[in-house]
Design a protein around this motif. Structure first.
Motif, PDB file in Angstrom:
ATOM      1  N   VAL A 171     -41.369 -38.867   2.221  1.00 38.37           N
ATOM      2  CA  VAL A 171     -40.195 -38.673   3.068  1.00 38.37           C
ATOM      3  C   VAL A 171     -40.451 -37.441   3.923  1.00 38.37           C
ATOM      4  N   PRO A 172     -40.502 -37.570   5.264  1.00 38.05           N
ATOM      5  CA  PRO A 172     -40.863 -36.428   6.125  1.00 38.05           C
ATOM      6  C   PRO A 172     -39.967 -35.222   5.883  1.00 38.05           C
ATOM      7  N   LYS A 224     -38.233 -29.040   7.731  1.00 34.74           N
ATOM      8  CA  LYS A 224     -38.195 -27.583   7.793  1.00 34.74           C
ATOM      9  C   LYS A 224     -39.501 -27.009   7.264  1.00 34.74           C
ATOM     10  N   THR A 225     -40.270 -26.385   8.156  1.00 36.51           N
ATOM     11  CA  THR A 225     -41.582 -25.872   7.750  1.00 36.51           C
ATOM     12  C   THR A 225     -41.467 -24.655   6.835  1.00 36.51           C
ATOM     13  N   ASP A 226     -40.318 -23.982   6.847  1.00 42.76           N
ATOM     14  CA  ASP A 226     -40.171 -22.785   6.019  1.00 42.76           C
ATOM     15  C   ASP A 226     -39.540 -23.089   4.661  1.00 42.76           C
ATOM     16  N   LYS A 227     -39.288 -24.379   4.365  1.00 37.71           N
ATOM     17  CA  LYS A 227     -38.588 -24.718   3.130  1.00 37.71           C
ATOM     18  C   LYS A 227     -39.421 -25.586   2.201  1.00 37.71           C
ATOM     19  N   TYR A 228     -40.184 -26.528   2.755  1.00 39.32           N
ATOM     20  CA  TYR A 228     -40.894 -27.506   1.927  1.00 39.32           C
ATOM     21  C   TYR A 228     -42.382 -27.174   1.882  1.00 39.32           C
ATOM     22  N   ASN A 229     -42.885 -26.972   0.675  1.00 41.14           N
ATOM     23  CA  ASN A 229     -44.259 -26.522   0.505  1.00 41.14           C
ATOM     24  C   ASN A 229     -44.900 -27.150  -0.721  1.00 41.14           C
ATOM     25  N   ASN A 230     -46.229 -27.069  -0.760  1.00 40.43           N
ATOM     26  CA  ASN A 230     -47.016 -27.440  -1.928  1.00 40.43           C
ATOM     27  C   ASN A 230     -47.927 -26.248  -2.215  1.00 40.43           C
ATOM     28  N   VAL A 231     -47.542 -25.443  -3.189  1.00 35.95           N
ATOM     29  CA  VAL A 231     -48.241 -24.186  -3.485  1.00 35.95           C
ATOM     30  C   VAL A 231     -49.068 -24.352  -4.762  1.00 35.95           C
ATOM     31  N   ASN A 232     -50.346 -24.021  -4.688  1.00 36.81           N
ATOM     32  CA  ASN A 232     -51.252 -24.107  -5.840  1.00 36.81           C
ATOM     33  C   ASN A 232     -51.879 -22.743  -6.091  1.00 36.81           C
ATOM     34  N   ASP A 233     -51.820 -22.294  -7.342  1.00 38.31           N
ATOM     35  CA  ASP A 233     -52.414 -21.019  -7.753  1.00 38.31           C
ATOM     36  C   ASP A 233     -53.478 -21.269  -8.807  1.00 38.31           C
ATOM     37  N   GLY A 276     -39.728 -30.440  -1.914  1.00 32.89           N
ATOM     38  CA  GLY A 276     -39.772 -31.586  -1.018  1.00 32.89           C
ATOM     39  C   GLY A 276     -38.465 -32.343  -1.021  1.00 32.89           C
ATOM     40  N   ARG A 277     -38.462 -33.486  -0.327  1.00 28.73           N
ATOM     41  CA  ARG A 277     -37.273 -34.332  -0.259  1.00 28.73           C
ATOM     42  C   ARG A 277     -37.547 -35.686  -0.910  1.00 28.73           C
ATOM     43  N   TYR A 278     -36.505 -36.257  -1.507  1.00 31.15           N
ATOM     44  CA  TYR A 278     -36.622 -37.584  -2.108  1.00 31.15           C
ATOM     45  C   TYR A 278     -35.584 -38.483  -1.450  1.00 31.15           C
ATOM     46  N   SER A 279     -36.015 -39.204  -0.428  1.00 31.32           N
ATOM     47  CA  SER A 279     -35.159 -40.154   0.279  1.00 31.32           C
ATOM     48  C   SER A 279     -33.815 -39.514   0.593  1.00 31.32           C
ATOM     49  N   THR A 280     -32.721 -40.195   0.282  1.00 27.35           N
ATOM     50  CA  THR A 280     -31.379 -39.677   0.588  1.00 27.35           C
ATOM     51  C   THR A 280     -30.784 -38.908  -0.572  1.00 27.35           C
ATOM     52  N   PHE A 281     -31.583 -38.694  -1.654  1.00 24.84           N
ATOM     53  CA  PHE A 281     -31.019 -38.090  -2.845  1.00 24.84           C
ATOM     54  C   PHE A 281     -31.052 -36.559  -2.826  1.00 24.84           C
ATOM     55  N   GLY A 282     -31.650 -35.985  -1.807  1.00 27.26           N
ATOM     56  CA  GLY A 282     -31.636 -34.532  -1.714  1.00 27.26           C
ATOM     57  C   GLY A 282     -32.972 -33.903  -2.040  1.00 27.26           C
ATOM     58  N   SER A 311     -53.098 -21.362  -2.356  1.00 30.91           N
ATOM     59  CA  SER A 311     -52.940 -22.111  -1.112  1.00 30.91           C
ATOM     60  C   SER A 311     -51.509 -22.621  -1.008  1.00 30.91           C
ATOM     61  N   ASP A 312     -50.966 -22.527   0.197  1.00 30.93           N
ATOM     62  CA  ASP A 312     -49.624 -23.024   0.507  1.00 30.93           C
ATOM     63  C   ASP A 312     -49.797 -24.007   1.656  1.00 30.93           C
ATOM     64  N   VAL A 313     -49.586 -25.287   1.402  1.00 33.48           N
ATOM     65  CA  VAL A 313     -49.818 -26.308   2.418  1.00 33.48           C
ATOM     66  C   VAL A 313     -48.533 -27.081   2.688  1.00 33.48           C
ATOM     67  N   GLY A 314     -48.411 -27.566   3.923  1.00 33.39           N
ATOM     68  CA  GLY A 314     -47.268 -28.382   4.279  1.00 33.39           C
ATOM     69  C   GLY A 314     -47.366 -29.760   3.652  1.00 33.39           C
ATOM     70  N   ASN A 315     -46.223 -30.412   3.539  1.00 31.53           N
ATOM     71  CA  ASN A 315     -46.181 -31.718   2.886  1.00 31.53           C
ATOM     72  C   ASN A 315     -46.420 -32.887   3.837  1.00 31.53           C
ATOM     73  N   ALA A 316     -46.798 -32.591   5.101  1.00 26.35           N
ATOM     74  CA  ALA A 316     -47.103 -33.632   6.082  1.00 26.35           C
ATOM     75  C   ALA A 316     -45.972 -34.659   6.150  1.00 26.35           C
ATOM     76  N   TYR A 317     -46.207 -35.880   5.675  1.00 20.68           N
ATOM     77  CA  TYR A 317     -45.167 -36.910   5.695  1.00 20.68           C
ATOM     78  C   TYR A 317     -44.264 -36.841   4.468  1.00 20.68           C
ATOM     79  N   GLY A 318     -44.345 -35.727   3.743  1.00 20.17           N
ATOM     80  CA  GLY A 318     -43.455 -35.532   2.608  1.00 20.17           C
ATOM     81  C   GLY A 318     -44.162 -35.688   1.284  1.00 20.17           C
ATOM     82  N   ALA A 319     -43.821 -34.836   0.324  1.00 19.77           N
ATOM     83  CA  ALA A 319     -44.411 -34.921  -1.011  1.00 19.77           C
ATOM     84  C   ALA A 319     -44.113 -36.264  -1.656  1.00 19.77           C
ATOM     85  N   LEU A 320     -42.990 -36.875  -1.294  1.00 18.35           N
ATOM     86  CA  LEU A 320     -42.600 -38.173  -1.839  1.00 18.35           C
ATOM     87  C   LEU A 320     -42.472 -39.188  -0.716  1.00 18.35           C
TER      88      LEU A 320
END
Length: 505
Positions: free
Chosen positions: A244-245, A248-257, A290-296, A233-242
């Motif tokens: 932080v929204p 980019k829908t093609d860059k940030y993912n949560n993939v489980n195998d 994902g993204r972590y605040s302003t740290f990248g 499954s490849d799911v979007g991070n909604a409001y962000g994995a951490l």
């Protein structure tokens, strides 16, 4: 801990072509048989636990789409989502991860990494035959993590159901399709199931996309069964994995195998005793961007392998007793664990597990149901587990079931359960202790075969050393107490109407 109250009233108008099966469906709901509480087939109202069984036909009529939605039909269960969009199942108010044991066709889904089960909650209901649920502790039979609930999803392919094709669609470029194919070759039964689902949902600047597929197969004859499944499954991070929204829908993912395979041998040693031997392999992997605040940007990769073997001996040799003796050995090992920053910030917390982490678990358990007379059963059990990286755990249980008359039953039970910390929790805080719980429950069941059934129970659970998270994982200084009551009511005033009410506090 907050208390909750939920009341759901469902009236389902049966279609005309379902009416001929109405009486059978209702009688099945009254005399539902499950193996989850004792590993032997038993009417759920005679089981030494409070059990709910959800059947596909009723879930289909209610418009249920997946496992997560189906579990909302269980008393005492709530659903929520984390900021990242990950679904969380709350049994009896216990919202911490890893407190519920989830199995698919008897294979445990919870991983050692986090104890996660969310990556199977999107499993489509079209592939499910039934869902068996223990509300409450189940560590005697199922070990660590079975503190507030146990779930076993039984697929149609595991029961060699007839061949089926399904397809559906909706807005946000959402579609789902799949199939079940069954065939018999002499005395060998073969069943294959598969599905694919895609959803490009992006609402209010939150990414909720989903790409999900699975393929499962079961091959069995009289004594042997081979079960295998892959799921990704490849799911979007909604409001962000951490939190932080992600923009980019093609860059940030949560993939489980997930991959697992299991070989089982079953045979009758005598007309009153059976043996089951099984061995299996499981692999779990997760990759998050994902993204972590302003740290990248942040990227994590993780994989673990697990091998296990188990033997169960079930017997009625001793008069008025049905006992189970079992043993299990499992070894789990990290094969990949990386935490990659776009820019290195040493002060930020990292939860990547040591790459050479491993855990060997040895388990011994016994469970005996003794019938004092045809109306009164006592069930007692105990389990011992030894963890190579953590220590020992002991889980006893004692239950009484009394059939006052054909319509009335009373149940009461006491059980202890436990959960060892996950590897992520121990990475954050290596001084964590295992959670342990004491549960007390009592309930009454009324059955009127003509039209209705009522099930009511109350419970109290005390959890010691409850693991919580702020910036790091810590343990509650005081015991955590959970109290509640659950009610199920099934009423069938006519062949056209099936009325179900359940409430919980």
């Amino acid at each position: 801990m907050s208390h909750f109250f939920s009341l759901i009233l469902i009236s389902t108008l049966l279609l005309s072509n379902d009416i001929p099966n109405f009486e059978d469906d209702f009688l099945q709901s009254l005399e539902e048989v499950s193996e989850i509480a004792t590993k032997s087939k038993l009417n759920i109202d005679d089981a030494p636990a409070f059990v709910t069984v959800l059947n596909y036909e009723k879930l289909r009529k209610l418009g249920i789409d997946n496992i997560q939605e189906a579990l909302a039909q269980v008393p005492g269960v709530q659903l929520k989502r984390e900021a990242s969009g990950v679904p969380v199942i709350i049994f009896r108010g216990v919202s911490q991860k890893g407190e519920v044991k989830l199995m698919l066709d008897g294979v445990t889904i919870n991983n050692t990494y986090r104890g996660s089960i969310f990556h199977f909650l999107d499993f489509p209901i079209e592939l499910v035959e039934r869902i068996e649920v223990i509300r409450g502790a189940g560590s005697v039979l199922y070990g660590s993590g079975a503190i507030s609930g146990v779930i076993n999803i039984i697929t149609k392919s595991s029961n060699n159901s007839s061949s089926t094709l399904f397809v559906s669609g909706a807005t946000h470029d959402n579609y789902k399709g799949g199939a079940i194919v069954s065939l018999n070759i002499d005395d060998v039964k073969i069943a294959l199931d598969t599905y694919y689902e895609k959803d490009q949902k992006f609402i209010d600047s939150t990414d909720r996309h989903l790409k999900d597929y699975s393929v499962g197969v079961k091959i069995n004859n009289e004594h042997f069964a081979l079960l295998a499944r892959i799921k990704k499954s490849d799911v979007g991070n909604a409001y962000g994995a951490l939190s932080v929204p992600d923009s980019k829908t093609d860059k940030y993912n949560n993939v489980n195998d997930t991959l697992f395979t299991q070989l089982t041998y079953k045979n009758s040693l005598t007309n009153k005793s059976d043996i089951k031997i099984l061995a299996g392999y499981k692999q779990y992997g997760q990759e998050i961007q994902g993204r972590y605040s302003t740290f990248g940007d942040i990227q994590t990769r993780y994989k673990e392998d697990a091998y296990y073997a188990q033997i169960d001996f079930y017997s009625k040799i001793i008069s008025y007793n049905e006992f189970l003796i079992g043993a299990k050995y499992e070894t789990a090992k990290v094969t990949q664990s990386e935490w990659i920053w776009e820019s290195t910030i040493p002060s930020l917390p990292k939860y990547n597990v040591t790459p050479d982490s491993n855990r060997d678990t040895t388990s011994l358990y016994i469970n005996d149901k003794y019938s004092i007379n045809p109306d009164f059963d006592i069930t007692a059990g105990i389990r011992y587990d030894n963890y190579s990286d953590f220590g020992d755990a002991l889980s006893p249980t004692l239950a009484f079931v009394y059939r006052i008359n054909p319509k009335w039953r009373i149940k009461s039970l006491y059980s202890q359960a436990y959960r060892v910390p996950s590897w992520v929790e121990l990475t954050s805080n290596p001084n964590l202790k295992a959670e342990t719980s004491n549960s007390y429950e009592v309930g009454v069941i009324y059955k009127d075969r003509k039209s209705s059934v009522v099930r009511f129970n109350i419970y109290r659970t005390e959890i010691h050393n409850l693991i919580t998270k702020n910036t790091t994982y810590t343990q509650a200084l005081d015991d955590s107490h959970f109290f509640g009551a659950e009610l199920e009511y099934l009423f069938t005033p006519s062949q056209d109407l099936d009325l179900t009410l359940f409430a919980s506090y």
